[in-house]
Write a protein that holds these residues in place. Structure first.
Motif, PDB file in Angstrom:
ATOM      1  N   GLU A   5       0.831  -1.204   0.000  1.00 46.09           N
ATOM      2  CA  GLU A   5       0.000   0.000   0.000  1.00 46.09           C
ATOM      3  C   GLU A   5       0.871   1.262   0.000  1.00 46.09           C
ATOM      4  OE1 GLU A   5      -3.561   2.394   0.541  1.00 46.09           O
ATOM      5  OE2 GLU A   5      -3.349   0.300  -0.005  1.00 46.09           O
ATOM      6  N   LEU A   6       1.914   1.262   0.827  1.00 41.15           N
ATOM      7  CA  LEU A   6       2.801   2.420   0.890  1.00 41.15           C
ATOM      8  C   LEU A   6       3.520   2.653  -0.430  1.00 41.15           C
ATOM      9  CD1 LEU A   6       4.356   1.913   4.438  1.00 41.15           C
ATOM     10  CD2 LEU A   6       2.827   3.765   3.748  1.00 41.15           C
ATOM     11  N   LYS A   7       3.991   1.577  -1.044  1.00 42.38           N
ATOM     12  CA  LYS A   7       4.774   1.713  -2.282  1.00 42.38           C
ATOM     13  C   LYS A   7       3.914   2.014  -3.506  1.00 42.38           C
ATOM     14  CE  LYS A   7       8.871  -1.108  -1.473  1.00 42.38           C
ATOM     15  NZ  LYS A   7       9.577  -2.326  -1.907  1.00 42.38           N
ATOM     16  N   THR A   8       2.749   1.414  -3.598  1.00 41.12           N
ATOM     17  CA  THR A   8       1.954   1.533  -4.826  1.00 41.12           C
ATOM     18  C   THR A   8       0.872   2.597  -4.782  1.00 41.12           C
ATOM     19  OG1 THR A   8       0.409  -0.204  -4.138  1.00 41.12           O
ATOM     20  CG2 THR A   8       2.348  -0.889  -5.422  1.00 41.12           C
ATOM     21  N   VAL A   9       0.439   2.993  -3.579  1.00 48.03           N
ATOM     22  CA  VAL A   9      -0.648   3.971  -3.489  1.00 48.03           C
ATOM     23  C   VAL A   9      -0.169   5.276  -2.841  1.00 48.03           C
ATOM     24  CG1 VAL A   9      -2.943   4.429  -2.533  1.00 48.03           C
ATOM     25  CG2 VAL A   9      -2.378   2.133  -3.356  1.00 48.03           C
ATOM     26  N   LYS A  10       0.367   5.162  -1.640  1.00 40.73           N
ATOM     27  CA  LYS A  10       0.696   6.365  -0.881  1.00 40.73           C
ATOM     28  C   LYS A  10       1.889   7.121  -1.462  1.00 40.73           C
ATOM     29  CE  LYS A  10       0.778   8.041   3.804  1.00 40.73           C
ATOM     30  NZ  LYS A  10       0.728   7.718   5.224  1.00 40.73           N
ATOM     31  N   ARG A  11       2.955   6.394  -1.799  1.00 37.91           N
ATOM     32  CA  ARG A  11       4.160   7.047  -2.337  1.00 37.91           C
ATOM     33  C   ARG A  11       3.844   7.836  -3.615  1.00 37.91           C
ATOM     34  NH1 ARG A  11       9.133   3.226  -3.520  1.00 37.91           N
ATOM     35  NH2 ARG A  11       9.931   3.695  -1.461  1.00 37.91           N
ATOM     36  N   PRO A  12       3.159   7.240  -4.616  1.00 43.06           N
ATOM     37  CA  PRO A  12       2.837   8.017  -5.825  1.00 43.06           C
ATOM     38  C   PRO A  12       1.935   9.229  -5.537  1.00 43.06           C
ATOM     39  CG  PRO A  12       2.586   5.675  -6.258  1.00 43.06           C
ATOM     40  CD  PRO A  12       2.816   5.825  -4.790  1.00 43.06           C
ATOM     41  N   ARG A  13       0.999   9.089  -4.586  1.00 42.51           N
ATOM     42  CA  ARG A  13       0.129  10.211  -4.239  1.00 42.51           C
ATOM     43  C   ARG A  13       0.948  11.347  -3.623  1.00 42.51           C
ATOM     44  NH1 ARG A  13      -1.622  11.805   0.261  1.00 42.51           N
ATOM     45  NH2 ARG A  13      -1.292   9.866   1.400  1.00 42.51           N
ATOM     46  N   ILE A  14       1.907  11.015  -2.770  1.00 48.56           N
ATOM     47  CA  ILE A  14       2.756  12.033  -2.133  1.00 48.56           C
ATOM     48  C   ILE A  14       3.629  12.727  -3.181  1.00 48.56           C
ATOM     49  CG2 ILE A  14       4.673  12.397  -0.532  1.00 48.56           C
ATOM     50  CD1 ILE A  14       3.486  10.061   1.145  1.00 48.56           C
ATOM     51  N   ILE A  15       4.187  11.968  -4.101  1.00 48.75           N
ATOM     52  CA  ILE A  15       5.019  12.552  -5.163  1.00 48.75           C
ATOM     53  C   ILE A  15       4.203  13.541  -6.000  1.00 48.75           C
ATOM     54  CG2 ILE A  15       6.251  12.017  -7.314  1.00 48.75           C
ATOM     55  CD1 ILE A  15       7.195   9.402  -5.874  1.00 48.75           C
ATOM     56  N   ALA A  16       2.959  13.162  -6.280  1.00 49.62           N
ATOM     57  CA  ALA A  16       2.085  14.067  -7.033  1.00 49.62           C
ATOM     58  C   ALA A  16       1.792  15.335  -6.226  1.00 49.62           C
ATOM     59  CB  ALA A  16       0.790  13.353  -7.398  1.00 49.62           C
ATOM     60  N   SER A  17       1.608  15.194  -4.912  1.00 50.96           N
ATOM     61  CA  SER A  17       1.354  16.356  -4.046  1.00 50.96           C
ATOM     62  C   SER A  17       2.556  17.290  -4.017  1.00 50.96           C
ATOM     63  CB  SER A  17       1.048  15.902  -2.618  1.00 50.96           C
ATOM     64  OG  SER A  17      -0.141  15.184  -2.564  1.00 50.96           O
ATOM     65  N   ILE A  18       3.750  16.723  -3.980  1.00 53.83           N
ATOM     66  CA  ILE A  18       4.965  17.541  -3.984  1.00 53.83           C
ATOM     67  C   ILE A  18       5.088  18.299  -5.299  1.00 53.83           C
ATOM     68  CG2 ILE A  18       7.502  17.444  -4.026  1.00 53.83           C
ATOM     69  CD1 ILE A  18       7.298  15.145  -1.972  1.00 53.83           C
ATOM     70  N   ALA A  19       4.837  17.607  -6.393  1.00 49.53           N
ATOM     71  CA  ALA A  19       4.918  18.258  -7.708  1.00 49.53           C
ATOM     72  C   ALA A  19       3.907  19.396  -7.819  1.00 49.53           C
ATOM     73  CB  ALA A  19       4.682  17.229  -8.806  1.00 49.53           C
ATOM     74  N   GLU A  20       2.709  19.159  -7.310  1.00 50.16           N
ATOM     75  CA  GLU A  20       1.670  20.192  -7.366  1.00 50.16           C
ATOM     76  C   GLU A  20       2.052  21.388  -6.484  1.00 50.16           C
ATOM     77  OE1 GLU A  20      -2.913  20.689  -5.856  1.00 50.16           O
ATOM     78  OE2 GLU A  20      -2.292  18.727  -6.610  1.00 50.16           O
ATOM     79  N   ALA A  21       2.603  21.101  -5.293  1.00 50.82           N
ATOM     80  CA  ALA A  21       2.979  22.173  -4.375  1.00 50.82           C
ATOM     81  C   ALA A  21       4.124  23.015  -4.926  1.00 50.82           C
ATOM     82  CB  ALA A  21       3.362  21.584  -3.020  1.00 50.82           C
ATOM     83  N   ARG A  22       5.011  22.389  -5.696  1.00 54.63           N
ATOM     84  CA  ARG A  22       6.132  23.138  -6.296  1.00 54.63           C
ATOM     85  C   ARG A  22       5.635  24.208  -7.271  1.00 54.63           C
ATOM     86  NH1 ARG A  22      10.208  18.192  -7.332  1.00 54.63           N
ATOM     87  NH2 ARG A  22      11.357  18.381  -5.386  1.00 54.63           N
ATOM     88  N   GLU A  23       4.487  23.935  -7.871  1.00 55.11           N
ATOM     89  CA  GLU A  23       3.938  24.877  -8.844  1.00 55.11           C
ATOM     90  C   GLU A  23       3.470  26.181  -8.194  1.00 55.11           C
ATOM     91  OE1 GLU A  23       0.890  22.781 -10.951  1.00 55.11           O
ATOM     92  OE2 GLU A  23       2.304  21.311 -11.766  1.00 55.11           O
ATOM     93  N   TYR A  24       3.314  26.178  -6.861  1.00 54.77           N
ATOM     94  CA  TYR A  24       2.841  27.382  -6.172  1.00 54.77           C
ATOM     95  C   TYR A  24       3.928  28.425  -5.992  1.00 54.77           C
ATOM     96  CZ  TYR A  24      -1.262  24.552  -5.040  1.00 54.77           C
ATOM     97  OH  TYR A  24      -2.378  23.765  -5.121  1.00 54.77           O
ATOM     98  N   GLY A  25       5.171  28.087  -6.357  1.00 55.02           N
ATOM     99  CA  GLY A  25       6.229  29.091  -6.298  1.00 55.02           C
ATOM    100  C   GLY A  25       7.211  28.872  -5.169  1.00 55.02           C
ATOM    101  N   ASP A  26       7.568  29.958  -4.510  1.00 58.21           N
ATOM    102  CA  ASP A  26       8.611  29.989  -3.481  1.00 58.21           C
ATOM    103  C   ASP A  26       8.450  28.840  -2.479  1.00 58.21           C
ATOM    104  OD1 ASP A  26      10.666  30.668  -1.814  1.00 58.21           O
ATOM    105  OD2 ASP A  26       9.651  32.410  -0.940  1.00 58.21           O
TER     106      ASP A  26
END
Length: 158
Positions: free
Chosen positions: A20-41
């Motif tokens: 569950e951690l490797k296939t569901v949670k990890r990809p969701r967190i990576i997507a959240s980080i990528a989205e948060a980076r788009e907010y700037g500083d």
């Protein structure tokens, strides 16, 4: 590192959590980080810092589970000889000699222990007092409130 005793169910539960951690949670967190980076500083980006913190927790838990699984000593109680003794993985029914209350516990590994489900850790004082006993033996368990005597009523290998 020392072997960690686990039942088949305990190992299965850890493997499910790892998957569950490797296939569901990890990809969701990576997507959240990528989205948060788009907010700037990134210095003042709360979403980014929260996602990174969640990622750190997730990665730590993955490593912890992998270590436990690599050091697991899987014990299948159904494959062991039925000696009548309380051992790791056995289910034991006991009687509190002071109160007359009956309890049934299964002795499991630390990660599997859940007192609400009557699963007690092999390292608990109760387990240590019961290990090696057979039906009709008296086990004295040292508790903060004083010594408590239990009579072993039944030992099962389920």
């Amino acid at each position: 590192m020392n072997q960690i005793p686990m039942t088949l169910k305990g190992v299965e539960k850890l493997r499910e959590e790892l998957n569950e951690l490797k296939t569901v949670k990890r990809p969701r967190i990576i997507a959240s980080i990528a989205e948060a980076r788009e907010y700037g500083d990134l210095k003042e980006n709360a979403e980014y810092h929260a996602a990174r913190e969640e990622q750190d927790f997730c990665e730590s838990r993955i490593k912890e589970i992998q270590i436990k699984l690599s050091n697991a000593q899987i014990i299948d109680i159904t494959q062991l000889p039925k000696t009548g003794r309380v051992i790791f993985g056995s289910t034991v029914t006991i009687l509190n000699l002071s109160t007359g209350e009956k309890f049934t516990y299964k002795i499991v590994g630390d990660d599997e222990a859940d007192f609400k489900k009557n699963l007690i850790s092999i390292n608990s004082p109760m387990s240590r007092g019961l290990i090696g006993k057979i039906s009709n033996d008296i086990a004295v368990i040292i508790t903060p409130g004083g010594d408590v005597k239990y009579k072993i009523l039944n030992v099962e290998y389920l």
